[in-house]
Design an enzyme around this catalytic site. Structure first.
Site, PDB file in Angstrom:
ATOM      1  N   HIS A 210       0.805  -0.699  -0.006  1.00 14.65           N
ATOM      2  CA  HIS A 210      -0.203   0.047  -0.058  1.00 14.65           C
ATOM      3  C   HIS A 210       0.515   1.032   0.379  1.00 14.65           C
ATOM      4  O   HIS A 210       0.123   2.127   0.196  1.00 14.65           O
ATOM      5  CB  HIS A 210      -0.694  -0.023   0.819  1.00 14.65           C
ATOM      6  CG  HIS A 210      -0.255   0.628   2.459  1.00 14.65           C
ATOM      7  ND1 HIS A 210       0.539  -0.488   3.215  1.00 14.65           N
ATOM      8  CD2 HIS A 210      -0.137   1.486   3.500  1.00 14.65           C
ATOM      9  CE1 HIS A 210       0.557   0.253   4.154  1.00 14.65           C
ATOM     10  NE2 HIS A 210       0.469   1.243   4.837  1.00 14.65           N
TER      11      HIS A 210
HETATM   12  C1  UD1 Z   1      -2.159   6.014   6.141  1.00 14.81           C
HETATM   13  C2  UD1 Z   1      -0.794   5.765   6.531  1.00 14.81           C
HETATM   14  C3  UD1 Z   1       0.128   5.393   6.389  1.00 14.81           C
HETATM   15  C4  UD1 Z   1      -0.478   3.688   6.943  1.00 14.81           C
HETATM   16  C5  UD1 Z   1      -1.777   3.549   6.225  1.00 14.81           C
HETATM   17  C6  UD1 Z   1      -2.502   2.012   6.686  1.00 14.81           C
HETATM   18  C7  UD1 Z   1      -0.357   9.152   6.657  1.00 14.81           C
HETATM   19  C8  UD1 Z   1       0.728   9.556   5.803  1.00 14.81           C
HETATM   20  N1  UD1 Z   1      -0.087   7.500   5.437  1.00 14.81           N
HETATM   21  O1  UD1 Z   1      -1.590   5.605   4.346  1.00 14.81           O
HETATM   22  O2  UD1 Z   1       0.726   5.466   6.464  1.00 14.81           O
HETATM   23  O3  UD1 Z   1       0.428   2.521   7.237  1.00 14.81           O
HETATM   24  O4  UD1 Z   1      -2.838   4.480   6.646  1.00 14.81           O
HETATM   25  O5  UD1 Z   1      -2.968   1.866   6.372  1.00 14.81           O
HETATM   26  O6  UD1 Z   1      -1.557   9.264   7.557  1.00 14.81           O
HETATM   27  N2  UD1 Z   1      -9.663   4.827   1.455  1.00 14.81           N
HETATM   28  C9  UD1 Z   1     -10.505   4.358   2.559  1.00 14.81           C
HETATM   29  N3  UD1 Z   1     -10.965   4.102   4.018  1.00 14.81           N
HETATM   30  C10 UD1 Z   1     -10.332   4.009   4.508  1.00 14.81           C
HETATM   31  C11 UD1 Z   1      -9.274   5.032   4.825  1.00 14.81           C
HETATM   32  C12 UD1 Z   1      -9.305   5.380   3.334  1.00 14.81           C
HETATM   33  O7  UD1 Z   1     -11.693   3.719   1.401  1.00 14.81           O
HETATM   34  O8  UD1 Z   1     -11.083   4.234   5.857  1.00 14.81           O
HETATM   35  C13 UD1 Z   1      -8.752   5.238   0.466  1.00 14.81           C
HETATM   36  C14 UD1 Z   1      -9.369   6.629   0.713  1.00 14.81           C
HETATM   37  O9  UD1 Z   1      -9.808   6.144  -1.131  1.00 14.81           O
HETATM   38  C15 UD1 Z   1      -7.870   7.440   0.535  1.00 14.81           C
HETATM   39  C16 UD1 Z   1      -6.750   5.730   0.359  1.00 14.81           C
HETATM   40  O10 UD1 Z   1      -7.571   5.085   0.611  1.00 14.81           O
HETATM   41  O11 UD1 Z   1      -7.785   8.016  -0.559  1.00 14.81           O
HETATM   42  C17 UD1 Z   1      -5.619   6.168   1.215  1.00 14.81           C
HETATM   43  O12 UD1 Z   1      -5.913   6.688   2.361  1.00 14.81           O
HETATM   44  P1  UD1 Z   1      -4.887   7.641   3.466  1.00 14.81           P
HETATM   45  O13 UD1 Z   1      -5.329   7.409   4.792  1.00 14.81           O
HETATM   46  O14 UD1 Z   1      -4.932   8.725   2.600  1.00 14.81           O
HETATM   47  O15 UD1 Z   1      -3.852   6.715   3.541  1.00 14.81           O
HETATM   48  P2  UD1 Z   1      -2.767   5.244   3.488  1.00 14.81           P
HETATM   49  O16 UD1 Z   1      -2.891   4.605   2.044  1.00 14.81           O
HETATM   50  O17 UD1 Z   1      -4.918   4.885   4.121  1.00 14.81           O
END
Ligand code: UD1
Length: 370
Positions: A210
């Site tokens: 991821h």
């Molecule tokens: C975040 C953390 C990362 C951690 C990861 C664990 C930061 C900078 N990054 O990255 O350190 O390893 O979480 O998962 O804080 N989304 C969903 N449902 C959710 C959350 C996110 O569908 O509950 C999707 C959304 O499209 C979102 C994408 O996942 O834009 C990425 O989520 P985001 O929290 O921005 O970053 P992660 O890649 O999850």
């Protein structure tokens, strides 16, 4: 005696395992400290049922007292929204301490907001450094540590990193790893859960991917998956797909032995890893969990902020070159996995050490106020 109020912050999936034992340790010690209040803040950075709610259920975390419901967005947008929502919560509740964990955007946003209001910050999992400033988490770690009043570390390398950056010794406490506290509490339940149908314990690999550096570049993602295709010739590969990665996989044809599944909640995932033959990952926390479980781990990154898992654990940093990934995976499948041992103080008692230190600090403050 005056009261002491703590806000503890969690926002994203890897935070939940780190806060659960701290909340439990506070509850266990509440008898002698009835003047202590702890409130849980969920920023809402992660919000999907299988990225948040199921973790609360699996880990017995109470309902958040404050839910900021910020959701996803760009780094600046998400960080700013958390700050805007957290500031009034701090002004309303007036905590003495804000406790932040890990290195996600919620960690940084809440630390800055509280610090500017004159609230003391305790950072759990301080001092980890990948030395890779293209990682958003590295920026979050550096900035959070720079403004924290108490820095709780998971290993002695992290202590050294903080000392090298000029952090005063009296702020740094090497306490161990609260994520491993949770693992030790939950591993019995996790191991007893059934595996996904068709899998045999000890005869499959687990894949997670991821990190933006790996999945946001179509070339890099295709290159890593070309290696996994070859690994899948020898062993089934289970791949719980993070939402960030899911959309990037559209149109990519994978080997039939690679089984894509939804992201799993804490207990089934821990059970899956604990019965696997090896793990291929770009996660941070999984490097630590596999080390404690004794499961071989290949980390598909060029650096790690958790070098102790390579020095004494089961982790091997293999980068993203497909030939190297396949070579190291074959070596494990041929029976040459490296044996590892567990880092110092990863013993299940880190949260108790943290809470004891915080409560001692509180007693000192009360004594000074008298
Ligand atoms: C975040 C953390 C990362 C951690 C990861 C664990 C930061 C900078 N990054 O990255 O350190 O390893 O979480 O998962 O804080 N989304 C969903 N449902 C959710 C959350 C996110 O569908 O509950 C999707 C959304 O499209 C979102 C994408 O996942 O834009 C990425 O989520 P985001 O929290 O921005 O970053 P992660 O890649 O999850």
């Amino acid at each position: 005696m005056a009261s002491m109020k703590y806000l503890i912050v969690a926002g994203a999936r890897p935070n939940f395992m780190k806060i659960a034992p701290i909340i439990r340790a506070f509850s266990a010690r509440r008898n002698g400290h009835s003047n202590t209040q702890i409130l849980l803040v969920h920023t809402g950075q992660h919000y999907s049922r299988n990225m948040s709610e199921e973790f609360f259920r699996d880990l017995g975390i109470p309902e958040p007292d404050i839910n900021l419901q910020v959701g996803s967005g760009s780094h600046a947008g998400q960080t700013a929204r958390i700050m805007l929502a957290f500031e009034p919560a701090c002004l309303h509740h007036r905590p003495d301490w804000v406790i932040v964990v890990g290195d996600v955007n919620s960690t940084l946003a809440c630390a800055i907001t509280a610090k500017k209001l004159g609230i003391r910050i305790a950072h759990v999992e301080a001092g980890l450094r990948s030395r890779d400033m293209s990682m958003p988490e590295e920026i979050n770690r550096l900035c959070t540590d720079a403004i924290s009043d108490l820095l709780f570390t998971t290993d002695s390398i992290a202590v050294q990193n903080l000392q090298n950056e000029g952090v005063a010794d009296e702020k740094i406490y090497f306490v161990g790893n609260t994520m491993i506290d949770t693992l030790k509490q939950q591993i019995g339940r996790a191991r007893d859960l059934p595996l996904p149908t068709g899998l045999t314990a000890g005869h499959y690999a687990v894949l997670t991917l991821h990190r933006p550096a790996n999945v946001d570049s179509p070339d890099r993602l295709a290159s890593i998956l070309s290696a996994i295709d070859i690994v899948a010739e020898r062993i089934p590969v289970v791949f719980p797909v993070h939402p960030r990665t899911a959309s990037r996989l559209a149109g990519i044809k994978l080997h039939p032995h690679i089984r894509l599944i939804e992201p799993m909640s804490y207990l089934p995932f821990l059970g899956l890893v604990s019965h696997s033959q090896m793990v291929l990952t770009d996660s941070g926390g999984i490097q630590e969990e596999t080390t404690v479980l004794g499961i071989p781990c290949l980390t598909m990154r060029s650096n790690t902020e958790r070098p102790v898992t390579c020095e004494i654990g089961t982790n091997v940093l293999v980068g993203t070159d497909p030939q190297r990934i396949v070579k190291e995976a074959n070596s494990i499948l041929d029976g040459h996995a490296r044996a590892g041992s567990t880092p110092d103080k990863w013993d299940g008692c880190a949260a108790e050490r943290i809470v004891d230190i915080l409560l001692n600090q509180a007693l000192q403050v009360f004594a000074l106020e008298r």
